[in-house]
Scaffold this motif. Structure first.
Motif, PDB file in Angstrom:
ATOM      1  N   ARG A  98       3.273 -19.345 -63.469  1.00 48.89           N
ATOM      2  CA  ARG A  98       4.634 -19.480 -64.000  1.00 48.89           C
ATOM      3  C   ARG A  98       5.678 -19.389 -62.887  1.00 48.89           C
ATOM      4  O   ARG A  98       6.604 -20.188 -62.848  1.00 48.89           O
ATOM      5  CB  ARG A  98       4.925 -18.437 -65.066  1.00 48.89           C
ATOM      6  CG  ARG A  98       6.222 -18.726 -65.799  1.00 48.89           C
ATOM      7  CD  ARG A  98       6.645 -17.667 -66.806  1.00 48.89           C
ATOM      8  NE  ARG A  98       5.630 -17.186 -67.672  1.00 48.89           N
ATOM      9  CZ  ARG A  98       5.713 -17.187 -69.012  1.00 48.89           C
ATOM     10  NH1 ARG A  98       6.763 -17.665 -69.615  1.00 48.89           N
ATOM     11  NH2 ARG A  98       4.735 -16.697 -69.728  1.00 48.89           N
ATOM     12  N   ASP A  99       5.563 -18.430 -61.972  1.00 49.28           N
ATOM     13  CA  ASP A  99       6.562 -18.307 -60.903  1.00 49.28           C
ATOM     14  C   ASP A  99       6.585 -19.553 -60.028  1.00 49.28           C
ATOM     15  O   ASP A  99       7.657 -20.057 -59.680  1.00 49.28           O
ATOM     16  CB  ASP A  99       6.299 -17.064 -60.043  1.00 49.28           C
ATOM     17  CG  ASP A  99       6.639 -15.780 -60.779  1.00 49.28           C
ATOM     18  OD1 ASP A  99       7.443 -15.828 -61.733  1.00 49.28           O
ATOM     19  OD2 ASP A  99       6.095 -14.732 -60.404  1.00 49.28           O
ATOM     20  N   ARG A 102       8.282 -22.334 -61.971  1.00 47.89           N
ATOM     21  CA  ARG A 102       9.742 -22.177 -62.019  1.00 47.89           C
ATOM     22  C   ARG A 102      10.381 -22.672 -60.724  1.00 47.89           C
ATOM     23  O   ARG A 102      11.374 -23.399 -60.749  1.00 47.89           O
ATOM     24  CB  ARG A 102      10.101 -20.714 -62.250  1.00 47.89           C
ATOM     25  CG  ARG A 102       9.910 -20.252 -63.667  1.00 47.89           C
ATOM     26  CD  ARG A 102      10.201 -18.782 -63.820  1.00 47.89           C
ATOM     27  NE  ARG A 102      10.128 -18.395 -65.225  1.00 47.89           N
ATOM     28  CZ  ARG A 102       9.725 -17.211 -65.640  1.00 47.89           C
ATOM     29  NH1 ARG A 102       9.380 -16.272 -64.779  1.00 47.89           N
ATOM     30  NH2 ARG A 102       9.683 -16.949 -66.940  1.00 47.89           N
ATOM     31  N   ARG A 160      10.736 -24.514 -71.995  1.00 48.61           N
ATOM     32  CA  ARG A 160      10.930 -23.179 -72.592  1.00 48.61           C
ATOM     33  C   ARG A 160      10.190 -22.125 -71.767  1.00 48.61           C
ATOM     34  O   ARG A 160      10.708 -21.043 -71.524  1.00 48.61           O
ATOM     35  CB  ARG A 160      10.419 -23.160 -74.031  1.00 48.61           C
ATOM     36  CG  ARG A 160      11.285 -23.932 -74.992  1.00 48.61           C
ATOM     37  CD  ARG A 160      10.688 -23.932 -76.382  1.00 48.61           C
ATOM     38  NE  ARG A 160      11.529 -24.698 -77.299  1.00 48.61           N
ATOM     39  CZ  ARG A 160      11.156 -25.052 -78.521  1.00 48.61           C
ATOM     40  NH1 ARG A 160       9.967 -24.703 -78.990  1.00 48.61           N
ATOM     41  NH2 ARG A 160      11.975 -25.748 -79.278  1.00 48.61           N
ATOM     42  N   TRP A 161       8.967 -22.462 -71.368  1.00 48.05           N
ATOM     43  CA  TRP A 161       8.085 -21.525 -70.656  1.00 48.05           C
ATOM     44  C   TRP A 161       8.663 -21.090 -69.312  1.00 48.05           C
ATOM     45  O   TRP A 161       8.509 -19.936 -68.914  1.00 48.05           O
ATOM     46  CB  TRP A 161       6.722 -22.188 -70.487  1.00 48.05           C
ATOM     47  CG  TRP A 161       5.683 -21.381 -69.799  1.00 48.05           C
ATOM     48  CD1 TRP A 161       5.082 -20.229 -70.253  1.00 48.05           C
ATOM     49  CD2 TRP A 161       5.057 -21.681 -68.550  1.00 48.05           C
ATOM     50  NE1 TRP A 161       4.141 -19.802 -69.347  1.00 48.05           N
ATOM     51  CE2 TRP A 161       4.103 -20.681 -68.301  1.00 48.05           C
ATOM     52  CE3 TRP A 161       5.223 -22.715 -67.623  1.00 48.05           C
ATOM     53  CZ2 TRP A 161       3.309 -20.672 -67.160  1.00 48.05           C
ATOM     54  CZ3 TRP A 161       4.423 -22.715 -66.494  1.00 48.05           C
ATOM     55  CH2 TRP A 161       3.482 -21.697 -66.267  1.00 48.05           C
ATOM     56  N   ALA A 163      11.800 -20.838 -68.542  1.00 44.42           N
ATOM     57  CA  ALA A 163      13.080 -20.142 -68.678  1.00 44.42           C
ATOM     58  C   ALA A 163      12.926 -18.704 -68.177  1.00 44.42           C
ATOM     59  O   ALA A 163      11.884 -18.069 -68.359  1.00 44.42           O
ATOM     60  CB  ALA A 163      13.535 -20.157 -70.136  1.00 44.42           C
ATOM     61  N   ALA A 164      13.965 -18.205 -67.529  1.00 47.90           N
ATOM     62  CA  ALA A 164      13.903 -16.892 -66.872  1.00 47.90           C
ATOM     63  C   ALA A 164      13.504 -15.759 -67.812  1.00 47.90           C
ATOM     64  O   ALA A 164      12.778 -14.844 -67.409  1.00 47.90           O
ATOM     65  CB  ALA A 164      15.246 -16.578 -66.223  1.00 47.90           C
ATOM     66  N   ASP A 165      13.933 -15.809 -69.057  1.00 49.81           N
ATOM     67  CA  ASP A 165      13.659 -14.702 -69.977  1.00 49.81           C
ATOM     68  C   ASP A 165      12.445 -14.932 -70.885  1.00 49.81           C
ATOM     69  O   ASP A 165      12.160 -14.124 -71.755  1.00 49.81           O
ATOM     70  CB  ASP A 165      14.895 -14.420 -70.825  1.00 49.81           C
ATOM     71  CG  ASP A 165      15.326 -15.628 -71.646  1.00 49.81           C
ATOM     72  OD1 ASP A 165      14.857 -16.753 -71.367  1.00 49.81           O
ATOM     73  OD2 ASP A 165      16.141 -15.443 -72.569  1.00 49.81           O
ATOM     74  N   GLU A 166      11.706 -16.013 -70.676  1.00 42.35           N
ATOM     75  CA  GLU A 166      10.569 -16.344 -71.547  1.00 42.35           C
ATOM     76  C   GLU A 166       9.329 -15.564 -71.131  1.00 42.35           C
ATOM     77  O   GLU A 166       8.999 -15.481 -69.949  1.00 42.35           O
ATOM     78  CB  GLU A 166      10.282 -17.845 -71.496  1.00 42.35           C
ATOM     79  CG  GLU A 166       9.177 -18.281 -72.439  1.00 42.35           C
ATOM     80  CD  GLU A 166       9.466 -17.924 -73.891  1.00 42.35           C
ATOM     81  OE1 GLU A 166       8.710 -17.109 -74.460  1.00 42.35           O
ATOM     82  OE2 GLU A 166      10.441 -18.454 -74.457  1.00 42.35           O
ATOM     83  N   ARG A 167       8.623 -14.995 -72.119  1.00 40.60           N
ATOM     84  CA  ARG A 167       7.402 -14.233 -71.847  1.00 40.60           C
ATOM     85  C   ARG A 167       6.170 -14.805 -72.562  1.00 40.60           C
ATOM     86  O   ARG A 167       5.056 -14.451 -72.236  1.00 40.60           O
ATOM     87  CB  ARG A 167       7.581 -12.767 -72.258  1.00 40.60           C
ATOM     88  CG  ARG A 167       8.684 -12.059 -71.498  1.00 40.60           C
ATOM     89  CD  ARG A 167       8.311 -11.858 -70.037  1.00 40.60           C
ATOM     90  NE  ARG A 167       9.434 -11.346 -69.275  1.00 40.60           N
ATOM     91  CZ  ARG A 167      10.107 -12.046 -68.358  1.00 40.60           C
ATOM     92  NH1 ARG A 167       9.790 -13.288 -68.105  1.00 40.60           N
ATOM     93  NH2 ARG A 167      11.103 -11.512 -67.703  1.00 40.60           N
TER      94      ARG A 167
END
Length: 195
Positions: A98-99, A102, A160-161, A163-167
Motif C-alpha cells: 500500500r505505501d 500510494r 479508495r485503497w 487514500a491516506a485514511d483508508e485501512r
C-alpha cells in the motif's frame, strides 16, 4: 561492483520512486536512479527499458494472474463472478504494498506522460479480462462490457485503497465496489453515507 547484484530490480524501483517523489519524474535521470541504488546504468537497462517502466513493470504478470483466475472460476460462474475471481487475484498482489502504491500513484498523477501510460495499462487489463471471458464462452460484446466494468471496479477500489485514511484491504474494497455496481445495475442505489 560485482557482476551480480542482489535485489537489483527492487533496489532500482525503490530508488526511482524515492527520487521521483523528491525531485519529480521529469527531473530524474536513469543515471541518478542507478547511482542512488548503488548500481550502474547498464544494470538499470538490464531490468527496465526506460525510467517510466520502473512504475509499470508488473503489468504483464498481473494480466497473466488475472487470466488464470478467470479461467479457474467455476464453469457455472456468471461472467461478473468470473471477473470477481480475477479481481480477488490481482488485489491480493497489492495488499502488502500500500505505501509503495500510494507513492507510485502520486508520481503518476503529477505527470501527464505517466497518466497516459496508466490508461494504457488499464486498457491492457481490460483486454486481458475480455479475452479470458471470451475463452469461457462469453459472447464478445458481453465479454467486453463485463471486462470494462471489472476494470472500473478495480480503479475505484484502488483509488479508495490508497487514500491516506483508508485501512480496509484492496480485496474488500473491490468486492464492495462490485456490490455497489450490482446494486446500481439492478435499479437500486447506494445511500450517500455509504459512499
Amino acid at each position: 561492483m560485482g557482476r551480480w547484484e542482489p535485489n537489483a530490480r527492487e533496489r532500482l524501483a525503490k530508488a526511482a520512486l524515492d527520487l521521483y517523489g523528491e525531485r519529480g519524474y521529469e527531473q530524474t535521470t536513469v543515471a541518478e536512479i542507478a547511482r542512488s541504488a548503488g548500481l550502474t546504468e547498464r544494470t538499470f537497462f538490464r531490468h527496465y527499458a526506460d525510467k517510466r517502466e520502473v512504475l509499470f513493470s508488473g503489468a504483464i504478470e498481473l494480466e497473466q494472474l488475472l487470466t488464470r483466475a478467470v479461467a479457474d472460476a467455476p464453469p457455472s460462474a456468471a461472467p461478473i463472478d468470473a471477473v470477481a475471481s480475477g479481481l480477488d487475484a490481482i488485489c491480493a498482489e497489492f495488499e502488502e504494498r500500500r505505501d509503495f502504491a500510494r507513492k507510485r500513484q502520486a508520481v503518476i498523477w503529477a505527470t501527464a506522460e505517466l497518466r497516459e501510460r496508466e490508461l494504457i495499462k488499464l486498457a491492457s487489463l481490460a483486454a486481458a479480462f475480455t479475452e479470458a471471458l471470451r475463452a469461457r464462452g462469453v459472447p464478445p460484446s458481453a465479454a467486453g462490457l463485463t471486462a470494462e466494468a471489472g476494470v472500473a471496479v478495480f480503479k475505484v477500489a484502488f483509488e479508495r485503497w490508497i487514500a491516506a485514511d483508508e485501512r480496509r484491504s484492496l480485496t474488500r474494497l473491490a468486492r464492495e465496489s462490485l456490490d455497489e455496481l450490482r446494486t446500481v445495475a439492478m435499479g437500486g442505489h447506494t445511500p450517500m453515507n455509504e459512499v
